[in-house]
Write a protein that holds these residues in place. Sequence first.
Motif, PDB file in Angstrom:
ATOM      1  N   TYR A 299       0.849  -1.180   0.000  1.00  0.00           N
ATOM      2  CA  TYR A 299       0.000   0.000   0.000  1.00  0.00           C
ATOM      3  C   TYR A 299       0.891   1.238   0.000  1.00  0.00           C
ATOM      4  CZ  TYR A 299      -3.654  -3.268   1.289  1.00  0.00           C
ATOM      5  OH  TYR A 299      -4.531  -4.325   1.306  1.00  0.00           O
ATOM      6  N   TYR A 300       0.811   2.016  -1.058  1.00  0.00           N
ATOM      7  CA  TYR A 300       1.597   3.239  -1.163  1.00  0.00           C
ATOM      8  C   TYR A 300       0.851   4.368  -0.461  1.00  0.00           C
ATOM      9  CZ  TYR A 300       4.202   0.576  -4.522  1.00  0.00           C
ATOM     10  OH  TYR A 300       4.962  -0.402  -5.107  1.00  0.00           O
ATOM     11  N   PHE A 301       1.595   5.315   0.097  1.00  0.00           N
ATOM     12  CA  PHE A 301       0.977   6.462   0.744  1.00  0.00           C
ATOM     13  C   PHE A 301       1.832   7.696   0.538  1.00  0.00           C
ATOM     14  CE2 PHE A 301       3.626   4.445   3.942  1.00  0.00           C
ATOM     15  CZ  PHE A 301       4.310   5.497   4.511  1.00  0.00           C
ATOM     16  N   ASN A 302       1.176   8.837   0.553  1.00  0.00           N
ATOM     17  CA  ASN A 302       1.815  10.142   0.455  1.00  0.00           C
ATOM     18  C   ASN A 302       0.866  11.132   1.095  1.00  0.00           C
ATOM     19  OD1 ASN A 302       2.340  12.834  -0.577  1.00  0.00           O
ATOM     20  ND2 ASN A 302       3.792  11.878  -1.962  1.00  0.00           N
ATOM     21  N   VAL A 303       1.293  11.740   2.189  1.00  0.00           N
ATOM     22  CA  VAL A 303       0.432  12.699   2.865  1.00  0.00           C
ATOM     23  C   VAL A 303       1.252  13.937   3.219  1.00  0.00           C
ATOM     24  CG1 VAL A 303       0.765  11.661   5.142  1.00  0.00           C
ATOM     25  CG2 VAL A 303      -1.268  13.019   4.725  1.00  0.00           C
ATOM     26  N   GLY A 304       0.668  15.088   2.984  1.00  0.00           N
ATOM     27  CA  GLY A 304       1.306  16.345   3.338  1.00  0.00           C
ATOM     28  C   GLY A 304       0.719  16.872   4.640  1.00  0.00           C
ATOM     29  N   PHE A 305       1.571  17.416   5.481  1.00  0.00           N
ATOM     30  CA  PHE A 305       1.133  17.974   6.760  1.00  0.00           C
ATOM     31  C   PHE A 305       1.528  19.441   6.846  1.00  0.00           C
ATOM     32  CE2 PHE A 305       1.753  13.477   8.037  1.00  0.00           C
ATOM     33  CZ  PHE A 305       0.495  13.226   8.553  1.00  0.00           C
ATOM     34  N   ASP A 306       0.644  20.231   7.411  1.00  0.00           N
ATOM     35  CA  ASP A 306       0.958  21.602   7.800  1.00  0.00           C
ATOM     36  C   ASP A 306       1.048  21.648   9.315  1.00  0.00           C
ATOM     37  OD1 ASP A 306       0.906  22.526   5.208  1.00  0.00           O
ATOM     38  OD2 ASP A 306      -1.177  23.199   5.314  1.00  0.00           O
TER      39      ASP A 306
ATOM     40  N   PHE B  24      -4.033   4.990   1.753  1.00  0.00           N
ATOM     41  CA  PHE B  24      -3.212   3.877   1.294  1.00  0.00           C
ATOM     42  C   PHE B  24      -3.735   3.516  -0.079  1.00  0.00           C
ATOM     43  CE2 PHE B  24      -2.951   3.317   5.941  1.00  0.00           C
ATOM     44  CZ  PHE B  24      -1.584   3.283   6.095  1.00  0.00           C
ATOM     45  N   ILE B  25      -2.843   3.444  -1.053  1.00  0.00           N
ATOM     46  CA  ILE B  25      -3.250   3.146  -2.426  1.00  0.00           C
ATOM     47  C   ILE B  25      -2.927   1.680  -2.689  1.00  0.00           C
ATOM     48  CG2 ILE B  25      -2.840   3.744  -4.849  1.00  0.00           C
ATOM     49  CD1 ILE B  25      -1.966   6.528  -3.744  1.00  0.00           C
ATOM     50  N   PRO B  26      -3.873   0.849  -3.064  1.00  0.00           N
ATOM     51  CA  PRO B  26      -5.175   1.202  -3.608  1.00  0.00           C
ATOM     52  C   PRO B  26      -6.270   1.337  -2.562  1.00  0.00           C
ATOM     53  CG  PRO B  26      -4.775  -1.142  -3.925  1.00  0.00           C
ATOM     54  CD  PRO B  26      -3.577  -0.581  -3.216  1.00  0.00           C
ATOM     55  N   GLY B  27      -6.953   2.455  -2.582  1.00  0.00           N
ATOM     56  CA  GLY B  27      -8.260   2.723  -2.032  1.00  0.00           C
ATOM     57  C   GLY B  27      -8.615   2.506  -0.572  1.00  0.00           C
ATOM     58  N   ILE B  28      -7.713   2.677   0.371  1.00  0.00           N
ATOM     59  CA  ILE B  28      -8.087   2.630   1.785  1.00  0.00           C
ATOM     60  C   ILE B  28      -7.733   3.989   2.384  1.00  0.00           C
ATOM     61  CG2 ILE B  28      -7.729   1.508   4.004  1.00  0.00           C
ATOM     62  CD1 ILE B  28      -7.023  -1.044   2.498  1.00  0.00           C
ATOM     63  N   ASP B  29      -8.760   4.762   2.705  1.00  0.00           N
ATOM     64  CA  ASP B  29      -8.573   6.129   3.192  1.00  0.00           C
ATOM     65  C   ASP B  29      -9.003   6.236   4.651  1.00  0.00           C
ATOM     66  OD1 ASP B  29      -7.803   7.003   0.640  1.00  0.00           O
ATOM     67  OD2 ASP B  29      -9.889   7.321   0.064  1.00  0.00           O
ATOM     68  N   TYR B  30      -8.136   6.790   5.476  1.00  0.00           N
ATOM     69  CA  TYR B  30      -8.446   7.066   6.877  1.00  0.00           C
ATOM     70  C   TYR B  30      -8.511   8.568   7.085  1.00  0.00           C
ATOM     71  CZ  TYR B  30      -7.364   2.229   8.183  1.00  0.00           C
ATOM     72  OH  TYR B  30      -7.365   0.865   8.304  1.00  0.00           O
ATOM     73  N   ASN B  31      -9.538   9.045   7.796  1.00  0.00           N
ATOM     74  CA  ASN B  31      -9.585  10.442   8.221  1.00  0.00           C
ATOM     75  C   ASN B  31      -8.574  10.607   9.344  1.00  0.00           C
ATOM     76  OD1 ASN B  31     -11.781  11.376   6.595  1.00  0.00           O
ATOM     77  ND2 ASN B  31     -13.128  10.170   7.913  1.00  0.00           N
ATOM     78  N   ILE B  32      -7.717  11.595   9.236  1.00  0.00           N
ATOM     79  CA  ILE B  32      -6.726  11.831  10.280  1.00  0.00           C
ATOM     80  C   ILE B  32      -7.428  12.529  11.438  1.00  0.00           C
ATOM     81  CG2 ILE B  32      -4.601  13.030  10.906  1.00  0.00           C
ATOM     82  CD1 ILE B  32      -3.706  12.651   7.985  1.00  0.00           C
ATOM     83  N   ILE B  33      -7.425  11.870  12.589  1.00  0.00           N
ATOM     84  CA  ILE B  33      -8.048  12.406  13.790  1.00  0.00           C
ATOM     85  C   ILE B  33      -7.040  13.241  14.567  1.00  0.00           C
ATOM     86  CG2 ILE B  33      -9.195  11.786  15.970  1.00  0.00           C
ATOM     87  CD1 ILE B  33     -10.696  11.156  13.279  1.00  0.00           C
ATOM     88  N   ASN B  34      -5.794  12.793  14.569  1.00  0.00           N
ATOM     89  CA  ASN B  34      -4.748  13.479  15.318  1.00  0.00           C
ATOM     90  C   ASN B  34      -3.409  13.108  14.693  1.00  0.00           C
ATOM     91  OD1 ASN B  34      -2.944  14.485  17.203  1.00  0.00           O
ATOM     92  ND2 ASN B  34      -4.078  13.712  18.959  1.00  0.00           N
ATOM     93  N   ALA B  35      -2.539  14.080  14.541  1.00  0.00           N
ATOM     94  CA  ALA B  35      -1.176  13.830  14.065  1.00  0.00           C
ATOM     95  C   ALA B  35      -0.246  14.764  14.834  1.00  0.00           C
ATOM     96  CB  ALA B  35      -1.064  14.081  12.569  1.00  0.00           C
ATOM     97  N   THR B  36       0.797  14.188  15.418  1.00  0.00           N
ATOM     98  CA  THR B  36       1.753  14.989  16.174  1.00  0.00           C
ATOM     99  C   THR B  36       3.175  14.619  15.764  1.00  0.00           C
ATOM    100  OG1 THR B  36       1.813  13.400  17.994  1.00  0.00           O
ATOM    101  CG2 THR B  36       0.270  15.236  18.209  1.00  0.00           C
ATOM    102  N   LEU B  37       4.064  15.569  15.922  1.00  0.00           N
ATOM    103  CA  LEU B  37       5.471  15.358  15.645  1.00  0.00           C
ATOM    104  C   LEU B  37       6.262  15.810  16.862  1.00  0.00           C
ATOM    105  CD1 LEU B  37       7.777  14.670  13.624  1.00  0.00           C
ATOM    106  CD2 LEU B  37       7.750  17.098  12.988  1.00  0.00           C
ATOM    107  N   LEU B  38       7.004  14.880  17.441  1.00  0.00           N
ATOM    108  CA  LEU B  38       7.942  15.214  18.499  1.00  0.00           C
ATOM    109  C   LEU B  38       9.215  15.659  17.785  1.00  0.00           C
ATOM    110  CD1 LEU B  38       8.803  15.247  21.486  1.00  0.00           C
ATOM    111  CD2 LEU B  38       9.534  12.889  21.184  1.00  0.00           C
ATOM    112  N   VAL B  39       9.543  16.939  17.899  1.00  0.00           N
ATOM    113  CA  VAL B  39      10.630  17.519  17.124  1.00  0.00           C
ATOM    114  C   VAL B  39      11.965  17.238  17.799  1.00  0.00           C
ATOM    115  CG1 VAL B  39      11.570  19.644  16.154  1.00  0.00           C
ATOM    116  CG2 VAL B  39       9.096  19.321  16.286  1.00  0.00           C
ATOM    117  N   ASP B  40      12.837  16.590  17.061  1.00  0.00           N
ATOM    118  CA  ASP B  40      14.195  16.268  17.499  1.00  0.00           C
ATOM    119  C   ASP B  40      14.997  16.122  16.216  1.00  0.00           C
ATOM    120  OD1 ASP B  40      16.560  14.920  18.126  1.00  0.00           O
ATOM    121  OD2 ASP B  40      15.628  13.648  19.624  1.00  0.00           O
TER     122      ASP B  40
END
Length: 185
Positions: A121-128, A154-170
């Motif tokens: 399953y390929y994926f590509n997501v952009g975050f702001d 996820f390609i092919p055809g499995i889409d999840y709504n992002i509920i929460n995304a966090t980045l611990l910056v290091d």
Amino acid sequence: MLRLKLVIISVSLVSIIVPYFKTLYSLDVQQNSSDSRLEQMVLKAQFIPDENQFLANDGYYQIQKFNFVASNDSEICPLNNCKYGMQNTQFRPNSVSAGYVFEGRLTVTTIEDGVKKSEFYYFNVGFDKASEKEINGTNIQILEAPFGLGMFSFIPGIDYNIINATLLVDKESPLLTIYGERPHH
């Protein structure tokens, strides 16, 4: 509703949260009962600077370790017997939005009747960056995926709504956490 809890204990650079102690990662996914209408997933990815020094200098990272959990009877793993892997994965700055791009391939492997089968399953997501906070000297960014209406696809055809995304910056070992859900199919 049952709850699945996967706990991984490790010593890592992310232990800056609690200096000199072991870091505890916990992935929680609510397990679907017969009346549940939601499929959930949690992905945690810890990165290291890209092995290509030129890319590393530009803020590119590759996966060091990751964990992926999907709820029972999910479309991505309907028999609940999957092992997950990541390949060709990259986390990098997005020069257009001043955010990030996370892309790669999730490998889902099962073994049935002695036969090992993998699906990709390929994926590509952009975050702001939606917001940022500092806790005990640790910078945490709250991320959103505005393009694609906040979807982790996820390609092919499995889409999840992002509920929460966090980045611990290091700079040496950032940690990305993504929680997603979708209607159960």
